[in-house]
Scaffold this motif. Sequence first.
Motif, PDB file in Angstrom:
ATOM      1  N   TYR A   1       0.820  -1.218   0.000  1.00 15.13           N
ATOM      2  CA  TYR A   1       0.000   0.000   0.000  1.00 15.13           C
ATOM      3  C   TYR A   1       0.845   1.256   0.000  1.00 15.13           C
ATOM      4  CZ  TYR A   1       0.606   0.014   5.165  1.00 15.13           C
ATOM      5  OH  TYR A   1       1.116   0.015   6.451  1.00 15.13           O
ATOM      6  N   ASP A   2       1.989   1.240   0.698  1.00 13.30           N
ATOM      7  CA  ASP A   2       2.887   2.395   0.661  1.00 13.30           C
ATOM      8  C   ASP A   2       3.438   2.603  -0.745  1.00 13.30           C
ATOM      9  OD1 ASP A   2       2.932   3.387   3.319  1.00 13.30           O
ATOM     10  OD2 ASP A   2       4.206   1.734   3.940  1.00 13.30           O
ATOM     11  N   ASN A   3       3.937   1.537  -1.316  1.00  9.02           N
ATOM     12  CA  ASN A   3       4.617   1.659  -2.596  1.00  9.02           C
ATOM     13  C   ASN A   3       3.666   2.014  -3.729  1.00  9.02           C
ATOM     14  OD1 ASN A   3       7.648   0.958  -2.285  1.00  9.02           O
ATOM     15  ND2 ASN A   3       6.602  -0.487  -0.947  1.00  9.02           N
ATOM     16  N   GLY A   4       2.438   1.503  -3.683  1.00  7.12           N
ATOM     17  CA  GLY A   4       1.454   1.897  -4.684  1.00  7.12           C
ATOM     18  C   GLY A   4       1.149   3.383  -4.628  1.00  7.12           C
ATOM     19  N   GLN A   5       0.906   3.888  -3.422  1.00  5.59           N
ATOM     20  CA  GLN A   5       0.580   5.312  -3.271  1.00  5.59           C
ATOM     21  C   GLN A   5       1.773   6.206  -3.609  1.00  5.59           C
ATOM     22  OE1 GLN A   5      -2.291   6.200   0.277  1.00  5.59           O
ATOM     23  NE2 GLN A   5      -1.021   4.486   0.907  1.00  5.59           N
ATOM     24  N   LEU A   6       2.973   5.767  -3.247  1.00  2.31           N
ATOM     25  CA  LEU A   6       4.150   6.585  -3.498  1.00  2.31           C
ATOM     26  C   LEU A   6       4.511   6.631  -4.973  1.00  2.31           C
ATOM     27  CD1 LEU A   6       6.126   5.556  -0.324  1.00  2.31           C
ATOM     28  CD2 LEU A   6       5.360   7.872  -0.870  1.00  2.31           C
ATOM     29  N   VAL A   7       4.243   5.567  -5.704  1.00  2.00           N
ATOM     30  CA  VAL A   7       4.426   5.609  -7.160  1.00  2.00           C
ATOM     31  C   VAL A   7       3.519   6.676  -7.761  1.00  2.00           C
ATOM     32  CG1 VAL A   7       4.011   4.347  -9.308  1.00  2.00           C
ATOM     33  CG2 VAL A   7       5.288   3.258  -7.460  1.00  2.00           C
ATOM     34  N   SER A   8       2.239   6.692  -7.348  1.00  2.00           N
ATOM     35  CA  SER A   8       1.316   7.734  -7.812  1.00  2.00           C
ATOM     36  C   SER A   8       1.845   9.124  -7.484  1.00  2.00           C
ATOM     37  CB  SER A   8      -0.066   7.576  -7.158  1.00  2.00           C
ATOM     38  OG  SER A   8      -0.788   6.525  -7.712  1.00  2.00           O
TER      39      SER A   8
ATOM     40  N   ASN B   1      -4.298  -3.765  -3.958  1.00  2.00           N
ATOM     41  CA  ASN B   1      -4.094  -3.911  -5.395  1.00  2.00           C
ATOM     42  C   ASN B   1      -4.695  -2.728  -6.145  1.00  2.00           C
ATOM     43  OD1 ASN B   1      -3.139  -6.843  -6.775  1.00  2.00           O
ATOM     44  ND2 ASN B   1      -3.417  -6.818  -4.551  1.00  2.00           N
ATOM     45  N   GLY B   2      -5.812  -2.198  -5.641  1.00  2.00           N
ATOM     46  CA  GLY B   2      -6.370  -0.994  -6.241  1.00  2.00           C
ATOM     47  C   GLY B   2      -5.404   0.173  -6.154  1.00  2.00           C
ATOM     48  N   LEU B   3      -4.743   0.329  -5.007  1.00  2.71           N
ATOM     49  CA  LEU B   3      -3.764   1.404  -4.840  1.00  2.71           C
ATOM     50  C   LEU B   3      -2.566   1.212  -5.766  1.00  2.71           C
ATOM     51  CD1 LEU B   3      -3.807   1.679  -0.930  1.00  2.71           C
ATOM     52  CD2 LEU B   3      -4.919   3.220  -2.557  1.00  2.71           C
ATOM     53  N   MET B   4      -2.131  -0.042  -5.913  1.00  5.66           N
ATOM     54  CA  MET B   4      -0.999  -0.317  -6.801  1.00  5.66           C
ATOM     55  C   MET B   4      -1.393  -0.111  -8.255  1.00  5.66           C
ATOM     56  SD  MET B   4       2.195  -1.163  -6.505  1.00  5.66           S
ATOM     57  CE  MET B   4       2.677  -0.094  -7.864  1.00  5.66           C
ATOM     58  N   LEU B   5      -2.610  -0.503  -8.602  1.00  4.39           N
ATOM     59  CA  LEU B   5      -3.098  -0.281  -9.961  1.00  4.39           C
ATOM     60  C   LEU B   5      -3.121   1.205 -10.289  1.00  4.39           C
ATOM     61  CD1 LEU B   5      -4.380  -1.115 -12.625  1.00  4.39           C
ATOM     62  CD2 LEU B   5      -6.579  -1.349 -11.447  1.00  4.39           C
ATOM     63  N   LYS B   6      -3.594   2.011  -9.345  1.00  2.00           N
ATOM     64  CA  LYS B   6      -3.596   3.465  -9.557  1.00  2.00           C
ATOM     65  C   LYS B   6      -2.163   3.969  -9.744  1.00  2.00           C
ATOM     66  CE  LYS B   6      -5.369   7.674  -9.532  1.00  2.00           C
ATOM     67  NZ  LYS B   6      -5.861   8.293  -8.284  1.00  2.00           N
ATOM     68  N   GLY B   7      -1.227   3.425  -8.986  1.00  2.00           N
ATOM     69  CA  GLY B   7       0.168   3.808  -9.145  1.00  2.00           C
ATOM     70  C   GLY B   7       0.695   3.487 -10.529  1.00  2.00           C
ATOM     71  N   LEU B   8       0.377   2.298 -11.029  1.00  2.00           N
ATOM     72  CA  LEU B   8       0.814   1.910 -12.371  1.00  2.00           C
ATOM     73  C   LEU B   8       0.209   2.812 -13.440  1.00  2.00           C
ATOM     74  CD1 LEU B   8       0.555  -1.959 -11.975  1.00  2.00           C
ATOM     75  CD2 LEU B   8       2.651  -0.696 -12.531  1.00  2.00           C
ATOM     76  N   VAL B   9      -1.075   3.127 -13.288  1.00  2.00           N
ATOM     77  CA  VAL B   9      -1.738   4.006 -14.249  1.00  2.00           C
ATOM     78  C   VAL B   9      -1.073   5.378 -14.253  1.00  2.00           C
ATOM     79  CG1 VAL B   9      -3.876   5.250 -14.754  1.00  2.00           C
ATOM     80  CG2 VAL B   9      -3.961   2.813 -14.189  1.00  2.00           C
ATOM     81  N   ASP B  10      -0.800   5.919 -13.070  1.00  2.00           N
ATOM     82  CA  ASP B  10      -0.167   7.236 -13.001  1.00  2.00           C
ATOM     83  C   ASP B  10       1.260   7.198 -13.540  1.00  2.00           C
ATOM     84  OD1 ASP B  10      -2.392   8.540 -12.026  1.00  2.00           O
ATOM     85  OD2 ASP B  10      -1.836   8.277  -9.929  1.00  2.00           O
ATOM     86  N   ALA B  11       1.966   6.092 -13.308  1.00  2.00           N
ATOM     87  CA  ALA B  11       3.322   5.963 -13.850  1.00  2.00           C
ATOM     88  C   ALA B  11       3.283   5.970 -15.373  1.00  2.00           C
ATOM     89  CB  ALA B  11       3.970   4.686 -13.334  1.00  2.00           C
ATOM     90  N   TYR B  12       2.348   5.231 -15.950  1.00  2.00           N
ATOM     91  CA  TYR B  12       2.201   5.262 -17.408  1.00  2.00           C
ATOM     92  C   TYR B  12       1.770   6.639 -17.884  1.00  2.00           C
ATOM     93  CZ  TYR B  12      -0.085   4.860 -21.929  1.00  2.00           C
ATOM     94  OH  TYR B  12      -0.481   5.075 -23.226  1.00  2.00           O
ATOM     95  N   ARG B  13       0.817   7.212 -17.202  1.00  2.08           N
ATOM     96  CA  ARG B  13       0.250   8.495 -17.618  1.00  2.08           C
ATOM     97  C   ARG B  13       1.320   9.584 -17.684  1.00  2.08           C
ATOM     98  NH1 ARG B  13      -5.454  10.955 -15.517  1.00  2.08           N
ATOM     99  NH2 ARG B  13      -5.382  12.921 -16.689  1.00  2.08           N
TER     100      ARG B  13
END
Length: 700
Positions: free
Chosen positions: A293-300, A446-458
């Motif tokens: 959860y930390d890493n997903g949010q921090l990627v975003s 997983n929702g938080l990590m998915l958001k992180g991946l989307v923002d990384a791509y974006r």
Amino acid sequence: MMKKVLFFILVGTTVISCKPKSEKVSHEHTNALIQETSPYLLQHAHNPVNWKAWHPEVLQRAQKEDKLLLISIGYAACHWCHVMEKECFEDEEVAKVMNEHFINIKIDREERPDVDQIYMDAIQMISGQGGWPLNIVALPDGRPFWGATYVPKENWIKSLEQLAELYKTDKPRITGYAADLANGLNAINLVETDTDSERYSLEQLDTAVQHWTQYFDTFLGGHKRAPKFMMPNNWDFLLHYASTAQKPEIMEFVDTTLTRMAYGGIYDHVGGGFSRYAVDVKWHVPHFEKMLYDNGQLVSLYAKAYAATKNELYKEVVIGTLNFVQEELLDSSGGFYSSLDADSLDENGNLEEGAFYVWTEAELMELLGKNYDLFKDYFNINSYGYWEADNYVLIRDKNDVEIAEKYTISLSELKSTIKESLAVLKKERDKRPKPRLDDKILTSWNGLMLKGLVDAYRYLGEVAYLDLALENAAFLQREMIKDDNSLFRNHKEGKSSINAFLDDYAAVIDAFVSLYEVTFDKKWLDISKQLLDYTKEHFFDKTSGMFFYTSDQDQSLIRRTIEVDDNVISSSNSMMAINLFKLHKLYPDEEYGSLSEQMVKNVQKDFDKRAQGFSNWLHLVLFQNQRFYEIAVIGEDYKAMGRELAKAYVPQSILVGSKGEGNLELLKNREVPGKTLTYVCIEGACKLPVDSAGKALEQL
């Protein structure tokens, strides 16, 4: 007034330490936890304690036998949970007392946050503090009356014997206290519908943020305290606020915080990714567990900060963190595991916190050779970077330009040397025993990590991140969404289980809406709306105008929690309020907008003095008081133009697109044959269409 009776039974219990047992008990005992899938519960399956998992029949048995419940809550990556297990729960003498007087229940707080929330509130009411392991003694019906976190062996036995004796000899005293505490637990959970207040204004927000700034550590970043938690929703809001309200001093503080976190030992310079928190003020020595959860949010957060500032450090952090997540936490199914433990085996075969991550100076000198002197300066192999027992935790305190100038080398030479050195260390570190993995897959995380991946791509434009996001979204759709549009909470070994909680729905809705914005695949928007409508039917409380944390389909507990405070993870109600606001822009005929606005009003009285505890809610204050743009792209090249628009950091917007007319209101009657046009709209009223992303961004 609540009677504080039993708290004093344990005065002084955290003073005495007890030595761990020297011998390792291996499968001499097996209890009911062996039937569970949670790695945390399975860690306790061979304790001599007769542990049970949290199930209705266990509580029914307790009431039938009139036996006290001993409820112990923790999670797989929790260091002090392991310490108490070794000192107490593996001990035969302790187990004898526990088994004789109590029905003992072990709970993985990550699987059952609904139970954890209630008992965490209870221990904070009893003692003024909390944490894990969280140990609660409760009446047979689950109402708590005593609690503690870590307790050493001698005091643990003494306390349990006193509590068991008191229940036999003075039950009315205990039941009276439990009743008062239960009333208090319900009282602190009340949220009242506020129909009188005006909408929270920008002027009020400025005042609230100004009050917040007194806690800013403007030199080292974060808040003036230790330990330091990363609090991604705090910095995400302040980035949004600084950008849209033109607050350069706030932007400078956000930059200081993100830079210092990236420089600190809390960020794994060798393997990427962040640990859970730092024990000191300079982000140096982490509590070494790594949570999804930390890493997903921090990627975003770092991806957005890169879009806003073009600071290359932020981009490097996103790349390094996602490398870690893919290497260590990605399941072949497309789901992401929960965490890596703080502890790992040291060179003597003993579990030790941080053993996997730290270095001695001698090791570094031998491994790095001619590069050592530069590396030593770069990562402070000196008194600044020293931890304990001859070990160093890598930490930076100078930027690349300063180091390059000192050594009269180019920036590219510096980066090449550091990259080469870190690769050497990673190769060596990979030979060490790795920290234990918690391989359960949680929907909300997983929702938080998915958001992180989307923002990384974006914001970074790396297509591999979108591919991974789509893989994870497909996993969630396939494994976690039921036929009735409800969700599962947990997935392990090919099986999904446990009805989801509000944060599961909120995080997945948010991630799927974001995924739609970068793909324009309406499937993700449709699923988001279906999940949102399910929560309205099964979680919404008409009395308070808020959402319960648990569904009306689930077992009744002491209370149905309403979660509003933003912590390390944003509260489920603040996430839902933002989801409602955004989907109102796409489905204006629904009541989503009015629900969202009422939810903000219900909690805004707390914004003035404690803005940091409501930082995710504060996005909505900006959304409501500043222009919020609905951006619609229509035409043959809608994906390419949408891609250009998505790269810009425009937090006050939602993006939709289609080749031709779609069934969204924003896409109706706006197609012009042979052209790809962008419409910038506010509440459906649009400016003149333009034929390039650049022109559209100028209109914002």
